[in-house]
Enzyme design. Sequence first.
Site, PDB file in Angstrom:
ATOM      1  N   HIS A 115      26.485  15.304 -51.293  1.00 57.15           N
ATOM      2  CA  HIS A 115      27.563  15.569 -52.245  1.00 57.15           C
ATOM      3  C   HIS A 115      27.004  15.954 -53.593  1.00 57.15           C
ATOM      4  CE1 HIS A 115      27.394  12.136 -55.125  1.00 57.15           C
ATOM      5  NE2 HIS A 115      26.653  11.625 -54.164  1.00 57.15           N
ATOM      6  N   CYS A 116      27.838  16.639 -54.367  1.00 58.84           N
ATOM      7  CA  CYS A 116      27.560  16.884 -55.781  1.00 58.84           C
ATOM      8  C   CYS A 116      28.710  16.279 -56.565  1.00 58.84           C
ATOM      9  CB  CYS A 116      27.350  18.376 -56.048  1.00 58.84           C
ATOM     10  SG  CYS A 116      28.625  19.466 -55.381  1.00 58.84           S
ATOM     11  N   SER A 117      29.363  17.027 -57.432  1.00 64.95           N
ATOM     12  CA  SER A 117      30.506  16.462 -58.155  1.00 64.95           C
ATOM     13  C   SER A 117      31.810  16.763 -57.424  1.00 64.95           C
ATOM     14  CB  SER A 117      30.541  16.978 -59.591  1.00 64.95           C
ATOM     15  OG  SER A 117      30.545  18.405 -59.606  1.00 64.95           O
TER      16      SER A 117
END
Length: 231
Positions: A115-117
């Site tokens: 995941h990222c943001s």
Amino acid sequence: MAVLNLRPLLGGRLVRGSQPFGLDATTTVEFLSGHGIRTVVDLRSGRERDLLPWLLVPGNGVDLLENPFDPAPQGLPPVGTAEELGELYLDWVRTGPAWVAASLRPAAHGPAFVHCSLGKDRTGVVSALALLAVGTDPEVVVADYTATTAALPELLAVMAQTWSVAVPALPPQAFNPALMLLQSPEGAIRHFLAGFAREFGDAAGYLRDAGLSAAELDALGTPLARSDAAQ
């Protein structure tokens, strides 16, 4: 709250999504155990992580790999079209092959959550290359990327709320859904896929050159045993 924009890939070997919005230690354990996650691969910068850190319980069998990628260390270039967004993604894979390989290596060894943001751009690029590397039809890659569009209204609303608390001076238009950088248009991923094919050929070769072993590449395309698969 929850992890948003969530979906499994590669038979649950890789799960993609957003950062953890409002999860406490208990709900974090429930989320990770519910998907059989062994490794969390966090692609966010340090500032992003500080805003919404993972609350992992020590000794619960889940590793945290912080593999940050700053999408614009010199500032973001103008991005006004889908093609310019796709070109930005191409710049990332040109400059960060080792980062891409490190992002995917945990999925070769068991269920990994990447995941990222928003779970849109950095996560989208890594997910696209994972799918291509195991021979997935490019149209499936396009569909996976554009699936984020349905999640964006909720994602952007939650992001705006989260950042407005941490950075009160943040202008209201920072999370304006009309901004191309905050969209997931089909044209962006199609531009990326066409450019990637021209420059790098195939994703498996790119990842091999970036440091993934033949065994790791084979594992990415091997379904997990039912007991290991994300639920």
